[in-house]
Design a protein around this motif. Structure first.
Motif, mmCIF file in Angstrom:
data_model
loop_
_atom_site.group_PDB
_atom_site.id
_atom_site.type_symbol
_atom_site.label_atom_id
_atom_site.label_comp_id
_atom_site.label_asym_id
_atom_site.label_seq_id
_atom_site.Cartn_x
_atom_site.Cartn_y
_atom_site.Cartn_z
ATOM 1 N N GLY A 20 -45.245 7.794 -25.560
ATOM 2 C CA GLY A 20 -44.174 6.969 -26.118
ATOM 3 C C GLY A 20 -43.697 7.483 -27.464
ATOM 4 O O GLY A 20 -43.413 8.679 -27.619
ATOM 5 N N PRO A 21 -43.609 6.594 -28.467
ATOM 6 C CA PRO A 21 -43.087 7.009 -29.777
ATOM 7 C C PRO A 21 -43.959 8.030 -30.502
ATOM 8 O O PRO A 21 -43.511 8.670 -31.455
ATOM 9 N N LYS A 23 -45.025 15.835 -32.006
ATOM 10 C CA LYS A 23 -44.740 14.484 -32.493
ATOM 11 C C LYS A 23 -43.459 13.919 -31.883
ATOM 12 O O LYS A 23 -42.530 14.654 -31.568
ATOM 13 N N GLY A 24 -43.422 12.607 -31.766
ATOM 14 C CA GLY A 24 -42.249 11.940 -31.238
ATOM 15 C C GLY A 24 -41.277 11.522 -32.325
ATOM 16 O O GLY A 24 -41.481 11.799 -33.504
ATOM 17 N N LEU A 25 -40.222 10.847 -31.924
ATOM 18 C CA LEU A 25 -39.218 10.349 -32.852
ATOM 19 C C LEU A 25 -39.340 8.835 -32.941
ATOM 20 O O LEU A 25 -39.529 8.156 -31.926
ATOM 21 N N ALA A 43 -36.887 13.952 -27.883
ATOM 22 C CA ALA A 43 -35.626 13.392 -28.374
ATOM 23 C C ALA A 43 -34.845 12.736 -27.240
ATOM 24 O O ALA A 43 -34.240 11.671 -27.419
ATOM 25 N N CYS A 44 -34.881 13.347 -26.064
ATOM 26 C CA CYS A 44 -34.202 12.758 -24.894
ATOM 27 C C CYS A 44 -34.771 11.378 -24.592
ATOM 28 O O CYS A 44 -34.027 10.417 -24.355
ATOM 29 N N GLY A 45 -36.096 11.268 -24.586
ATOM 30 C CA GLY A 45 -36.735 9.997 -24.316
ATOM 31 C C GLY A 45 -36.445 8.961 -25.384
ATOM 32 O O GLY A 45 -36.171 7.793 -25.078
ATOM 33 N N ALA A 46 -36.487 9.376 -26.641
ATOM 34 C CA ALA A 46 -36.259 8.456 -27.751
ATOM 35 C C ALA A 46 -34.840 7.887 -27.736
ATOM 36 O O ALA A 46 -34.630 6.687 -27.956
ATOM 37 N N LEU A 47 -33.869 8.722 -27.475
ATOM 38 C CA LEU A 47 -32.474 8.261 -27.450
ATOM 39 C C LEU A 47 -32.229 7.278 -26.299
ATOM 40 O O LEU A 47 -31.412 6.368 -26.413
ATOM 41 N N THR A 48 -32.959 7.459 -25.208
ATOM 42 C CA THR A 48 -32.764 6.598 -24.037
ATOM 43 C C THR A 48 -33.225 5.168 -24.291
ATOM 44 O O THR A 48 -32.634 4.221 -23.756
ATOM 45 N N VAL A 49 -34.264 4.973 -25.089
ATOM 46 C CA VAL A 49 -34.783 3.615 -25.314
ATOM 47 C C VAL A 49 -33.897 2.800 -26.249
ATOM 48 O O VAL A 49 -34.122 1.602 -26.436
ATOM 49 N N MET A 50 -32.867 3.406 -26.800
ATOM 50 C CA MET A 50 -31.995 2.702 -27.744
ATOM 51 C C MET A 50 -30.885 1.909 -27.052
ATOM 52 O O MET A 50 -30.127 1.200 -27.694
ATOM 53 N N GLU A 51 -30.793 2.034 -25.707
ATOM 54 C CA GLU A 51 -29.792 1.292 -24.937
ATOM 55 C C GLU A 51 -30.451 0.655 -23.722
ATOM 56 O O GLU A 51 -31.546 1.037 -23.315
ATOM 57 N N ARG A 52 -29.770 -0.300 -23.105
ATOM 58 C CA ARG A 52 -30.298 -0.968 -21.921
ATOM 59 C C ARG A 52 -29.981 -0.164 -20.658
ATOM 60 O O ARG A 52 -28.931 0.434 -20.542
#
Length: 385
Positions: free
Chosen positions: A293-294, A309-311, A355-364
């Protein structure tokens, strides 16, 4: 680990001007009602198991770095407000989903070449999903329609922290009914990478289709990518899930697994212990990635291992984050498989995937939230600055 609830339904009544009258969308094959649909431009084939015509299939793809994704394609219904139970949610956002389909769209959004193989119902949701693939430049010539079962649905509860609980509607759904003789073997053999999950292993005839497709890809020298994507309530039992997931483990060249799935597969052992993870590293495996995850991810190869490390971002909905991560990896690996032998370059790939994963969790929703290559590069640029 998120809690999951399994649920099946009897029927949904839909009224739509494209359908001549109201019909019962029933997942119980004993009382399936036939749909009579006036399709716009008469674009859709109406025969069970038949592929879309070439003009609708986005068939003009660059085969040199093609990633073919196999498995489920469905509709996610995501609450518009987090922190509520399904019963208390006042509204839901309809979003295309299904882990392998998410990966296919994610790769295309990132500028890669992808195709999808699977099955949907000959219903409005199935047609919508077919169009969605085409609109996202995913080759959908491997998509089949079933006249006797409906497109799968999943209602996703979002907790206040953005984590999810699932309630699935499949009894059976069309994705479970894909048969070996409906597979596009030519498309599979053209792939640079063949990607799949474990949900397609749960029931026949899809299980046999999955095994046959994987064998065809392996025999053709295609790199095999596996994301188990554990959804426990879809399996008869925890033991059958563990056995099913591990039954094809040693055929994969690249495996992405979450820390929670490591714990499940090792029956409760510490997923953060490298010695535990190494138990799942088979001799022919080229890359095992454990997502956290993060906190980012850990990677294990034959000659090296490490952590990236994650974002840290504001989490709205974690649906599709793992799929976006996989899309990030495969979109770059398809262009250059030698990345698997170069630790420095592989770390950059995993940084991109994080970064791809992190950006995806910012929207529904999963597919609506998948980022473009430009968005990912801009985010990474901000971090460097």
């Amino acid at each position: 680990m998120a809690l999951y609830s399994a649920f099946c339904f009897n029927s949904i009544v839909v009224s739509n001007p494209r359908i001549r009258k109201n019909h019962c969308f029933n997942l119980n094959k004993k009382c399936v009602s036939k749909l009579s649909i006036r399709s716009p431009s008469n674009r859709f084939c109406k025969l069970q198991g038949k592929a879309l015509s070439d003009e609708n299939g986005s068939a003009d793809v660059d085969d040199s770095d093609l990633v073919v994704c196999f498995g489920e394609l469905l509709i996610d219904f995501v609450p518009t407000t987090s922190g509520l139970s399904l019963a208390d949610a006042e509204a839901f956002k309809k979003a295309p989903g299904g882990a392998p389909a998410n990966v296919a769209v994610g790769i295309s959004r990132l500028g890669g070449s992808s195709a999808f193989i699977g099955k949907v119902g000959e219903d409005e949701f199935g047609y919508m999903l077919s169009d969605m693939l085409k609109e996202n430049n995913v080759n959908n010539t491997g998509l089949r329609f079933d006249t006797g079962a409906r497109t799968a649905l999943a209602f996703v509860t979002l907790r206040a922290d953005g984590e999810r609980e699932f309630m699935f509607y499949r009894n059976p759904s069309a994705d479970m009914l894909l048969q070996e003789n409906e597979l596009d073997y030519d498309l599979i053999k053209k792939a640079k990478i063949f990607h799949y999950g474990s949900i397609s292993l749960i029931t026949e005839p899809c299980k046999s289709a999955h095994i046959s497709a994987t064998k065809a890809a392996k025999d053709a020298g295609v790199l095999l990518s596996y994301d188990p994507n554990l959804r426990l309530p879809l399996w008869p039992s925890a033991e059958s899930a563990r056995e099913g997931i591990l039954s094809i483990w040693e055929t994969a060249d690249v495996i992405k697994v979450s820390a929670e799935e490591i714990s499940f597969l090792t029956q409760g052992e510490d997923p953060y212990d490298d010695a535990v993870v190494h138990k799942l590293f088979h001799p022919n495996l080229k890359l095992l990635v454990v997502t956290e995850g993060p906190d980012g991810c850990r990677y294990y190869c034959q000659d090296f291992s490490g952590r990236v490390k994650g974002l840290k971002v504001k989490v709205v909905d974690t649906t599709g984050a793992g799929d976006a991560f996989v899309a990030g990896i495969l979109s770059l690996l398809a262009k250059d498989l030698s990345l698997l032998q170069d630790e420095g370059r592989l770390r950059e790939v995993l940084r991109f995937a994080n970064a791809c994963g992190a950006l995806t969790v910012m929207e529904r929703g999963a597919i609506p939230a998948l980022p473009t290559n430009e968005t990912v590069m801009n985010e990474l640029h901000k971090i460097v600055l």
